[in-house]
Motif scaffolding. Structure first.
Motif, PDB file in Angstrom:
ATOM      1  N   ALA A  93     -44.421  37.120 -10.645  1.00  0.00           N
ATOM      2  CA  ALA A  93     -43.399  36.190 -10.162  1.00  0.00           C
ATOM      3  C   ALA A  93     -44.054  35.012  -9.440  1.00  0.00           C
ATOM      4  O   ALA A  93     -43.613  33.859  -9.579  1.00  0.00           O
ATOM      5  CB  ALA A  93     -42.430  36.913  -9.239  1.00  0.00           C
ATOM      6  N   GLY A  94     -45.117  35.275  -8.682  1.00  0.00           N
ATOM      7  CA  GLY A  94     -45.835  34.200  -7.994  1.00  0.00           C
ATOM      8  C   GLY A  94     -46.479  33.225  -8.963  1.00  0.00           C
ATOM      9  O   GLY A  94     -46.506  32.015  -8.716  1.00  0.00           O
TER      10      GLY A  94
ATOM     11  N   MET B  32     -46.422  46.088   4.589  1.00  0.00           N
ATOM     12  CA  MET B  32     -46.061  45.060   3.611  1.00  0.00           C
ATOM     13  C   MET B  32     -46.709  45.347   2.256  1.00  0.00           C
ATOM     14  O   MET B  32     -46.054  45.268   1.211  1.00  0.00           O
ATOM     15  CB  MET B  32     -46.478  43.676   4.127  1.00  0.00           C
ATOM     16  CG  MET B  32     -45.658  43.169   5.296  1.00  0.00           C
ATOM     17  SD  MET B  32     -46.322  41.644   6.004  1.00  0.00           S
ATOM     18  CE  MET B  32     -46.168  40.521   4.615  1.00  0.00           C
ATOM     19  N   ALA B  33     -47.999  45.673   2.285  1.00  0.00           N
ATOM     20  CA  ALA B  33     -48.713  45.925   1.027  1.00  0.00           C
ATOM     21  C   ALA B  33     -48.107  47.120   0.302  1.00  0.00           C
ATOM     22  O   ALA B  33     -47.966  47.109  -0.934  1.00  0.00           O
ATOM     23  CB  ALA B  33     -50.195  46.164   1.302  1.00  0.00           C
ATOM     24  N   GLN B  34     -47.749  48.170   1.051  1.00  0.00           N
ATOM     25  CA  GLN B  34     -47.177  49.358   0.421  1.00  0.00           C
ATOM     26  C   GLN B  34     -45.731  49.139  -0.014  1.00  0.00           C
ATOM     27  O   GLN B  34     -45.149  49.987  -0.688  1.00  0.00           O
ATOM     28  CB  GLN B  34     -47.277  50.553   1.371  1.00  0.00           C
ATOM     29  CG  GLN B  34     -48.709  50.997   1.611  1.00  0.00           C
ATOM     30  CD  GLN B  34     -48.810  52.266   2.444  1.00  0.00           C
ATOM     31  OE1 GLN B  34     -49.750  52.433   3.193  1.00  0.00           O
ATOM     32  NE2 GLN B  34     -47.869  53.175   2.328  1.00  0.00           N
TER      33      GLN B  34
ATOM     34  N   LEU C 282     -41.652  34.724  -0.556  1.00  0.00           N
ATOM     35  CA  LEU C 282     -42.127  35.017   0.794  1.00  0.00           C
ATOM     36  C   LEU C 282     -43.654  34.930   0.850  1.00  0.00           C
ATOM     37  O   LEU C 282     -44.224  34.396   1.817  1.00  0.00           O
ATOM     38  CB  LEU C 282     -41.656  36.413   1.219  1.00  0.00           C
ATOM     39  CG  LEU C 282     -42.064  36.842   2.632  1.00  0.00           C
ATOM     40  CD1 LEU C 282     -41.444  35.911   3.662  1.00  0.00           C
ATOM     41  CD2 LEU C 282     -41.656  38.283   2.904  1.00  0.00           C
ATOM     42  N   GLY C 283     -44.323  35.440  -0.180  1.00  0.00           N
ATOM     43  CA  GLY C 283     -45.781  35.340  -0.227  1.00  0.00           C
ATOM     44  C   GLY C 283     -46.247  33.894  -0.256  1.00  0.00           C
ATOM     45  O   GLY C 283     -47.225  33.530   0.407  1.00  0.00           O
ATOM     46  N   LYS C 284     -45.541  33.057  -1.004  1.00  0.00           N
ATOM     47  CA  LYS C 284     -45.897  31.631  -1.062  1.00  0.00           C
ATOM     48  C   LYS C 284     -45.684  30.979   0.297  1.00  0.00           C
ATOM     49  O   LYS C 284     -46.484  30.151   0.734  1.00  0.00           O
ATOM     50  CB  LYS C 284     -45.049  30.949  -2.133  1.00  0.00           C
ATOM     51  CG  LYS C 284     -45.370  29.492  -2.351  1.00  0.00           C
ATOM     52  CD  LYS C 284     -44.521  28.909  -3.464  1.00  0.00           C
ATOM     53  CE  LYS C 284     -44.859  27.435  -3.689  1.00  0.00           C
ATOM     54  NZ  LYS C 284     -44.027  26.846  -4.770  1.00  0.00           N
ATOM     55  N   GLN C 285     -44.588  31.338   0.966  1.00  0.00           N
ATOM     56  CA  GLN C 285     -44.286  30.775   2.280  1.00  0.00           C
ATOM     57  C   GLN C 285     -45.346  31.165   3.298  1.00  0.00           C
ATOM     58  O   GLN C 285     -45.718  30.364   4.168  1.00  0.00           O
ATOM     59  CB  GLN C 285     -42.912  31.282   2.728  1.00  0.00           C
ATOM     60  CG  GLN C 285     -42.494  30.823   4.109  1.00  0.00           C
ATOM     61  CD  GLN C 285     -41.118  31.354   4.485  1.00  0.00           C
ATOM     62  OE1 GLN C 285     -40.121  31.018   3.874  1.00  0.00           O
ATOM     63  NE2 GLN C 285     -41.068  32.218   5.487  1.00  0.00           N
ATOM     64  N   MET C 286     -45.861  32.388   3.197  1.00  0.00           N
ATOM     65  CA  MET C 286     -46.885  32.875   4.139  1.00  0.00           C
ATOM     66  C   MET C 286     -48.306  32.519   3.718  1.00  0.00           C
ATOM     67  O   MET C 286     -49.253  32.869   4.407  1.00  0.00           O
ATOM     68  CB  MET C 286     -46.786  34.407   4.263  1.00  0.00           C
ATOM     69  CG  MET C 286     -45.561  34.911   4.946  1.00  0.00           C
ATOM     70  SD  MET C 286     -45.618  36.735   5.078  1.00  0.00           S
ATOM     71  CE  MET C 286     -44.145  37.043   6.064  1.00  0.00           C
TER      72      MET C 286
ATOM     73  N   LEU D 225     -45.310  43.684  -1.104  1.00  0.00           N
ATOM     74  CA  LEU D 225     -45.406  42.321  -0.579  1.00  0.00           C
ATOM     75  C   LEU D 225     -46.876  41.915  -0.475  1.00  0.00           C
ATOM     76  O   LEU D 225     -47.745  42.742  -0.198  1.00  0.00           O
ATOM     77  CB  LEU D 225     -44.754  42.225   0.798  1.00  0.00           C
ATOM     78  CG  LEU D 225     -43.260  42.570   0.862  1.00  0.00           C
ATOM     79  CD1 LEU D 225     -42.790  42.571   2.317  1.00  0.00           C
ATOM     80  CD2 LEU D 225     -42.435  41.592   0.050  1.00  0.00           C
ATOM     81  N   GLN D 226     -47.126  40.636  -0.677  1.00  0.00           N
ATOM     82  CA  GLN D 226     -48.478  40.131  -0.502  1.00  0.00           C
ATOM     83  C   GLN D 226     -48.782  39.972   0.987  1.00  0.00           C
ATOM     84  O   GLN D 226     -47.868  39.849   1.811  1.00  0.00           O
ATOM     85  CB  GLN D 226     -48.641  38.802  -1.238  1.00  0.00           C
ATOM     86  CG  GLN D 226     -48.457  38.940  -2.750  1.00  0.00           C
ATOM     87  CD  GLN D 226     -48.560  37.622  -3.483  1.00  0.00           C
ATOM     88  OE1 GLN D 226     -48.399  36.555  -2.891  1.00  0.00           O
ATOM     89  NE2 GLN D 226     -48.818  37.676  -4.781  1.00  0.00           N
ATOM     90  N   VAL D 227     -50.069  39.984   1.336  1.00  0.00           N
ATOM     91  CA  VAL D 227     -50.457  39.943   2.750  1.00  0.00           C
ATOM     92  C   VAL D 227     -51.074  38.591   3.086  1.00  0.00           C
ATOM     93  O   VAL D 227     -51.766  37.980   2.255  1.00  0.00           O
ATOM     94  CB  VAL D 227     -51.445  41.082   3.084  1.00  0.00           C
ATOM     95  CG1 VAL D 227     -50.766  42.429   2.897  1.00  0.00           C
ATOM     96  CG2 VAL D 227     -52.700  41.009   2.228  1.00  0.00           C
ATOM     97  N   PRO D 228     -50.835  38.092   4.320  1.00  0.00           N
ATOM     98  CA  PRO D 228     -51.355  36.777   4.709  1.00  0.00           C
ATOM     99  C   PRO D 228     -52.852  36.819   5.000  1.00  0.00           C
ATOM    100  O   PRO D 228     -53.279  36.965   6.152  1.00  0.00           O
ATOM    101  CB  PRO D 228     -50.532  36.435   5.962  1.00  0.00           C
ATOM    102  CG  PRO D 228     -50.122  37.761   6.509  1.00  0.00           C
ATOM    103  CD  PRO D 228     -49.964  38.674   5.347  1.00  0.00           C
TER     104      PRO D 228
END
Length: 781
Positions: free
Chosen positions: A53-54, A350-352, A281-285, A355-358
């Protein structure tokens, strides 16, 4: 994961941010229910979904997720025989269209590879007929259109007629009886047209009273003359309502017939919205997809706390699980120790959760079965527990459950009691958790724990940096360096007299001073190493930039060289083509002279063959770099055969034009070349006079038949042409051409050639003993 951990690590705030990124109620429903998973394969699949998706967002910047609704309750009602409203039917049509738009959007993307998304959209059913059926009946505002059925069109036509008649009647009253009316208008009461009549004129206008004003001065009267028209109008409206219900029932039944693909569409669209919400959300972070493992390894470069704004957060490198399994962080209050704990714990959750991590690309996160945390003041007022008791209650619960698949976070371990006992208890608790192979990060104030990491192979010290000059923490995490007390330096900066500071130093032990000095030295060495690393990074970036610039220049040079080669080839091809045309013209003119042609035909055939063989093979692809020429001391003489390395062609030395320079005949071209560009092939052969071949008779070795079977069309014609010339020179009266039967294409070509050749008088198929239709016999003039 238990709810307490999600609360302590503020995972709910991440869910709230994620919920804002969802485009539909379907996506919001899934984001609200998101929980971390402890299954490695499931987590990896979730991360792949988010990454795909990213990639779409990076390439397109958006994704069409508008017009999608949660129609599952409506679908359920239709399956039990319920009738949907017009707006509910419109939501179904809009969801069908939204799904089809998203399907086309993903399928039209040529790159990158998106196996998960492409597989998902392949299950979306277009359902064009159902959408068209709904939109042909209901407009964009949710109203049933006249064209939904012929009966509805007819009913509404009658309604408009009745309304027009009633208004005409009522308006005649407003003009003729205006003095009797409170206001010269026509209004509606109980869905019937009425007039606002003054109380004193009630008897003057006969009819039915439907309402009165609050003061009683105005009565709303339906004149007797329009009662019948109003009755007809109401009857038509009832018919309209019944017809609309019938239309909606038919649409609901059609939706019920397609409830299975519609359910599938809704589930897929909801999940895709969920995927893109995670990617947004990953893109935003400015987050990255972590590589997941189940071996307890965490490695994040420039990791940032996801709940601290970008202009305030301080990135840190965090690594655990490879060379050591536990980190003990020391340092002053408000220095960022607790933030570091929550950063690791929250990024793990988040990872589990997919979600991607910052952090920077290439980060690695572990999947833990459980995450345990004892952070903050957990004092229970209801149970009258002290701070120490509250912490210890949590720790006891953790020690009952922790294993090698756990991540444990201790904040201020052993605090709230006597320092000496607290330090001993903290070390004992750490020993217990470390021995169980869990991953542990603990913060503490106790100086006794500074030496803890040096005595245990799986434990490493860390600290949060403190700037003595500004008297403020920098929030930078220093792995491998324990925290040190800055009381003396801070006191000195604040103006405490040096004599008092020196007296204080005398009260502490020599060992403590040595440890503090060692820590200070470590901090200074680490800062120096970091500066050296930054400088090396800068040099590397400059070298990479220079390399790219050189590569660009080299590519330009290669491109220019290729253009020059292509230009030279085109020029050579043009010269060869021109020479061939001239030679063909001359040969044609001489052949027209019969006597000369009969005498010297073989000479022209031989000349033409030599001309063809002299044509160089021109390179069609980008020329490769010529190999380094071999050292050759041999002198070259006119007539020697050589290889011209720059053109990869063989030629003959014509003459020497200068020192180490020669003129070389290559085909029809003459080229000047240096000695190092020439490779000797063989010396000039002494001339031997060849006996002239007998023009006619058996000495001219040519067979009386030519076998063309298996030849390509053009190659066969070229061989046939040369063979006819040779046969004519040999003086044969007739020859046989073997072409086989096959498709007949080659036989037809031979016969057409015979018809157009001036030296062939006739042709025929071979006889029974000559090969039949697989052979053509040619007779010469």
């Amino acid at each position: 994961m238990n709810q307490r951990i999600l609360h302590v690590l503020e995972f709910k705030k991440i869910i709230e941010q994620l919920n804002e990124q969802a485009a539909s109620s379907l996506g919001k429903e899934k984001t609200a229910a998101l929980k971390p998973s402890s299954d490695l394969e499931e987590v990896r699949h979730l991360q792949m979904e988010t990454d795909e998706a990213g990639q779409v967002l990076r390439l397109k910047g958006h994704v069409p997720l508008g017009g999608i609704f949660d129609i599952k309750p409506s679908l359920k009602r239709t399956t039990i025989g319920g009738t949907l409203s017009a707006l509910e039917c419109l939501d179904v049509a809009s969801t069908i269209y939204g799904g089809r738009q998203l399907k086309r959007f993903i399928e039209d993307m040529e790159e990158p590879e998106m196996p998960i998304l492409r597989d998902m959209v392949s299950t979306i059913a277009p359902l064009r007929e159902l959408e068209s059926e709904i939109r042909n009946c209901i407009d964009e505002h949710g109203g049933v259109m006249d064209g939904a059925s012929e009966k509805l069109r007819s009913i509404r036509s009658k309604i408009r007629t009745y309304e027009s008649r009633v208004r005409d009647k009522m308006e005649s009253f407003t003009k003729s009886k205006s003095k009797m009316l409170s206001d010269a208008i026509v209004t509606i009461r109980n869905e019937r047209y009425v007039l606002p009549v003054k109380q004193e004129y009630r008897g003057s206008i006969g009819g039915i009273v439907h309402d009165q004003s609050s003061s009683g001065a105005t009565l709303f009267i339906e004149p007797q003359t329009v009662v019948d028209l109003n009755n007809q109008l109401q009857e038509a409206r009832v018919q309209e309502k019944n017809e609309i219900e019938k239309i909606l029932k038919e649409l609901s039944d059609a939706i019920a017939e397609n409830h299975e693909p519609l359910y599938e569409n809704v589930n897929v669209l909801g999940h895709m919205d969920f995927m893109f919400a995670r990617a947004k959300l990953g893109k935003q972070m400015r987050a990255a997809m972590p590589k997941m493992n189940d071996e307890g390894r965490i490695d994040m470069k420039q990791a940032r706390h996801p709940l601290i704004s970008g202009d305030e957060v301080v990135p840190n490198d965090i690594e655990i699980g490879k060379d050591y399994t536990s980190i003990v962080i020391t340092g002053p209050n408000t220095g960022g120790k607790t933030v570091t704990l929550k950063l690791v714990g929250l990024c793990t959750l988040m990872a589990q959760s997919g979600l991607q991590v910052p952090a920077l690309d290439g980060c690695e996160m572990a999947v833990f079965k459980e995450v345990y945390a004892d952070i903050g003041d957990e004092q229970s007022i209801e149970q009258s527990l002290s701070t120490f008791s509250s912490h210890m209650t949590n720790i006891v619960d953790i020690l009952d459950k922790v294993d090698d698949q756990s991540l444990v976070l201790f904040d201020e371990l052993g605090a709230g009691t006597d320092p000496q006992e607290g330090a001993a208890l903290a070390m004992s608790i750490l020993d217990e958790v470390v021995n169980r192979k869990a991953r542990v990060i603990a913060t503490t104030h106790y100086p006794e724990l500074k030496a803890y990491g040096y005595n245990r192979p799986d434990v490493i010290n860390a600290s949060v940096e403190f700037d003595i000059q500004t008297l403020k923490p920098t929030y930078r995490l220093l792995i491998g360096v324990p925290g040190r007390s800055n009381a003396f330096e801070i006191s000195r900066r604040l103006g405490l007299r040096e004599s008092v500071i020196e007296s204080a130093k005398g009260h502490i032990g020599v060992d403590s001073q040595s440890v503090e000095n060692m820590i200070a030295s470590l901090e200074e060495s680490k800062r120096g190493a970091e500066q050296d690393y930054e400088e090396a990074e800068r040099f590397l970036a400059e070298a990479e930039e220079l390399r790219n610039e050189l590569k660009q220049k080299w590519d330009q040079f290669e491109e220019q060289r290729e253009k020059l080669y292509e230009k030279a080839e085109q020029k050579a091809e043009k010269a060869i083509r021109q020479a061939r045309e001239e030679a063909e013209t001359i040969v044609g003119e001489i052949r027209n002279m019969k006597s000369q042609a009969q005498m010297k035909e073989h000479e022209w055939i031989e000349a033409r063959k030599m001309f063809d063989e002299a044509q160089p093979e021109l390179a069609k692809k980008k020329p490769k770099a010529a190999p380094a020429p071999k050292k050759e001391s041999r002198e070259l003489n006119p007539g020697d055969e050589v290889k011209l390395l720059t053109l990869n062609q063989q030629g003959t030395i014509v003459e020497q034009t200068g020192k180490n320079e020669y003129q070389v005949q290559v085909g029809v071209m003459k080229v000047k070349a240096k000695r190092k560009e020439l490779e000797f092939v063989k010396a000039k052969q002494p001339y031997k006079e060849k006996p002239m071949a007998t023009v006619k008779g058996k000495n001219f070795h040519v067979k009386t038949e030519l076998d063309l079977r298996g030849e390509r069309y053009e190659d066969a014609l070229n061989r046939l042409e040369k063979y006819i010339d040779d046969a004519l020179l040999a003086g044969y009266p007739r020859v046989s051409i073997i072409h086989g039967k096959g498709t007949g294409a080659l036989r037809t070509a031979v016969q057409n050639f015979a018809k157009n050749h001036r030296s062939i008088s006739s042709h025929r198929a071979g006889g029974m003993n000559e090969g039949g239709s697989g052979v053509t016999v040619l007779e010469f003039r």
